[in-house]
Design a protein around this motif. Structure first.
Motif, short mmCIF file in Angstrom:
data_model
loop_
_atom_site.label_atom_id
_atom_site.label_comp_id
_atom_site.label_asym_id
_atom_site.label_seq_id
_atom_site.Cartn_x
_atom_site.Cartn_y
_atom_site.Cartn_z
N LEU A 185 1.03 -1.18 0.04
CA LEU A 185 0.02 0.08 -0.11
C LEU A 185 0.93 1.31 0.03
CD1 LEU A 185 -3.11 -0.89 2.45
CD2 LEU A 185 -3.21 -0.38 -0.26
N PRO A 186 1.94 1.27 0.79
CA PRO A 186 2.71 2.54 0.81
C PRO A 186 3.40 2.72 -0.54
CG PRO A 186 3.35 1.48 2.87
CD PRO A 186 2.40 0.52 1.81
N ASP A 187 3.52 1.82 -1.62
CA ASP A 187 4.37 2.05 -2.74
C ASP A 187 3.34 2.02 -3.89
OD1 ASP A 187 6.61 1.80 -1.42
OD2 ASP A 187 6.74 -0.41 -1.40
N LEU A 188 2.12 2.23 -3.99
CA LEU A 188 0.94 2.35 -4.91
C LEU A 188 1.36 3.29 -5.98
CD1 LEU A 188 -2.29 1.57 -3.05
CD2 LEU A 188 -1.07 -0.13 -4.18
N ARG A 189 1.86 4.57 -5.42
CA ARG A 189 2.04 5.55 -6.47
C ARG A 189 3.27 5.25 -7.26
NH1 ARG A 189 1.12 10.96 -2.98
NH2 ARG A 189 1.93 9.45 -1.32
N ALA A 192 2.51 2.43 -9.76
CA ALA A 192 1.83 2.96 -10.91
C ALA A 192 2.64 3.75 -11.97
CB ALA A 192 0.56 3.88 -10.21
N ALA A 193 3.53 4.51 -11.38
CA ALA A 193 4.51 5.16 -12.49
C ALA A 193 5.31 4.17 -13.22
CB ALA A 193 5.32 6.09 -11.73
N THR A 194 5.43 3.02 -12.74
CA THR A 194 6.61 2.03 -13.12
C THR A 194 5.84 0.82 -13.94
OG1 THR A 194 7.15 0.82 -11.33
CG2 THR A 194 8.42 2.70 -11.98
N GLY A 195 4.46 0.71 -13.93
CA GLY A 195 3.58 -0.18 -14.39
C GLY A 195 3.43 -1.33 -13.62
N VAL A 196 3.58 -1.42 -12.37
CA VAL A 196 3.40 -2.88 -11.74
C VAL A 196 1.90 -2.78 -11.24
CG1 VAL A 196 4.00 -3.85 -9.50
CG2 VAL A 196 5.76 -2.56 -10.67
N ARG A 197 1.37 -3.89 -11.48
CA ARG A 197 0.00 -3.93 -11.61
C ARG A 197 -0.36 -5.34 -10.85
NH1 ARG A 197 -4.07 -0.75 -12.25
NH2 ARG A 197 -5.27 -2.10 -13.53
N LEU A 203 -6.64 -3.33 -7.49
CA LEU A 203 -7.88 -2.88 -6.26
C LEU A 203 -7.88 -1.62 -5.93
CD1 LEU A 203 -7.97 -6.15 -3.88
CD2 LEU A 203 -9.62 -5.52 -6.14
N GLY A 204 -6.79 -1.02 -5.72
CA GLY A 204 -6.49 0.53 -5.27
C GLY A 204 -6.56 0.48 -3.99
N ALA A 251 -6.86 1.57 9.88
CA ALA A 251 -6.78 3.15 10.33
C ALA A 251 -5.53 3.85 9.88
CB ALA A 251 -7.09 3.44 11.55
N VAL A 252 -4.44 3.08 10.32
CA VAL A 252 -2.99 3.52 9.64
C VAL A 252 -2.82 3.81 8.53
CG1 VAL A 252 -0.66 3.38 9.89
CG2 VAL A 252 -2.06 3.05 11.92
N ALA A 253 -3.28 2.83 7.60
CA ALA A 253 -3.18 2.76 6.16
C ALA A 253 -3.86 3.78 5.54
CB ALA A 253 -3.53 1.34 5.55
N VAL A 254 -5.11 4.12 6.07
CA VAL A 254 -6.11 5.12 5.32
C VAL A 254 -5.53 6.61 5.85
CG1 VAL A 254 -8.20 6.46 5.82
CG2 VAL A 254 -8.02 3.81 5.50
N ARG A 255 -5.01 6.87 7.30
CA ARG A 255 -4.46 8.10 7.72
C ARG A 255 -3.16 8.55 6.92
NH1 ARG A 255 -4.80 8.88 13.99
NH2 ARG A 255 -7.06 8.72 13.33
N SER A 256 -2.29 7.47 6.92
CA SER A 256 -0.87 7.71 6.30
C SER A 256 -0.52 6.53 5.53
CB SER A 256 0.27 7.53 7.59
OG SER A 256 -0.36 8.43 8.70
N PRO A 257 -0.98 6.87 4.32
CA PRO A 257 -0.96 5.65 3.20
C PRO A 257 0.40 5.37 2.84
CG PRO A 257 -1.83 7.84 2.31
CD PRO A 257 -1.88 7.84 3.99
N ASP A 258 1.52 6.51 3.04
CA ASP A 258 2.77 6.17 2.51
C ASP A 258 3.60 5.69 3.73
OD1 ASP A 258 2.39 7.29 -0.11
OD2 ASP A 258 2.40 9.41 0.73
N SER A 259 3.33 5.38 5.00
CA SER A 259 3.74 4.95 6.06
C SER A 259 3.82 3.40 5.96
CB SER A 259 3.11 5.19 7.18
OG SER A 259 3.68 4.98 8.39
#
Length: 282
Positions: A185-189, A192-197, A203-204, A251-259
């Motif tokens: 989850l912290p690496d989704l962005r 997405a930039a490098t085409g890992v799906r 699911l997003g 809750a942590v994943a929603v509040r701090s998605p990059d953590s």
């Protein structure tokens, strides 16, 4: 000779290799395996052998991941990746992965055919993930397989090779599946930039958090109700602790998605569940 690349200092190389092996998950998976080996009755030598076999397998997976992803990590500016930043040459990371893999095969074989198969299935799943399945809808299947097989090994390495109860690998598989989402989850962005799906990327973030929490909570529910001869207190602790932990991770994943905090909570849930699993098994 001018233009000849110089090897990094030994200390820097060692630190770079440690950073590239994914030390937190590698040590967490090893600790879980060691605790389970103690809990099911292995002596000191057996515990040490299981720990060494698991650790070398995890190191091989961690190093191979950073070797394969070095260019992608460099492209997305991931400064915590030593192979991507040049802190350690990618060739050294690849060599370390190969040596760790060979050590894992040898050490696993000393545990017997069945236990070795359980451990090496997990290692193969990890390598398959790194080598391409991470970018497909089957990414989660590698975690289900690896962490479902992992807890079998301490049982199968015992004299007589007893199989554990059905709920043992199910709990492991569900924890691994939840950990996959928590880790990604912290690496989704960046992915997405490098085409890992992989599955979490498809699911997003919103549904990824839901699936993560559901898998972690389901693992604790199975652990709470799977054993037939445990107390009501055991069930309440297993289910309550796991569900609360899953909600905290969500809750942590929603509040701090990059953590990475959600992944660390997942590790804590796994350690709790292993402690309870041991209590149920003895």
């Amino acid at each position: 000779m001018a233009g000849t690349p110089t090897a990094p200092p030994k200390r820097a190389l060692a630190l770079g290799l440690v950073g590239a092996c994914h030390p937190v998950p590698s040590l967490a998976v090893t600790a879980v395996s060691v605790l389970l080996a103690v809990g099911v009755g292995h002596d000191a030598a057996g515990v040490a052998l299981i720990g060494a076999a698991v650790l070398t397998g995890q190191l091989s997976i961690g190093w191979s991941n950073d070797r394969v992803d070095a260019a992608r990590d460099r492209e997305t500016g991931r400064t915590a990746k030593p192979a991507a930043t040049g802190e350690v040459p990618v060739g050294w990371v690849g060599a370390a992965a190969g040596l760790a893999l060979a050590a894992s095969v040898v050490l696993s074989s000393l545990l017997g055919v069945l236990a070795a198969a359980a451990l090496l299935v997990g290692v193969a799943a990890g390598w398959a993930y790194n080598l391409g399945l991470k970018a497909t809808p089957w990414s989660g299947a590698t975690y289900l397989l690896a962490f479902g097989a992992l807890p079998l090994a301490p049982y199968l390495a015992l004299p007589g090779h007893p199989w554990p109860e059905w709920w043992v690998p199910v709990v492991g598989a569900l924890l691994g599946f939840g950990a996959h989402f928590a880790n990604v989850l912290p690496d989704l962005r960046a992915d997405a930039a490098t085409g890992v799906r992989g599955l979490p990327q498809r699911l997003g973030p919103r549904w990824g958090v839901v699936v993560m929490a559901a898998a972690l909570a389901a693992a604790s529910v199975v652990l709470g109700f799977g054993p037939t001869d445990t107390s009501t207190t055991f069930t309440l602790v297993a289910v309550g602790g796991g569900v609360l932990g899953a909600l905290a991770a969500a809750a942590v994943a929603v509040r701090s998605p990059d953590s990475p905090a959600a992944f660390r909570i997942t590790i804590a849930i796994a350690l709790l569940d292993v402690g309870l699993l041991i209590a149920a098994a003895v």
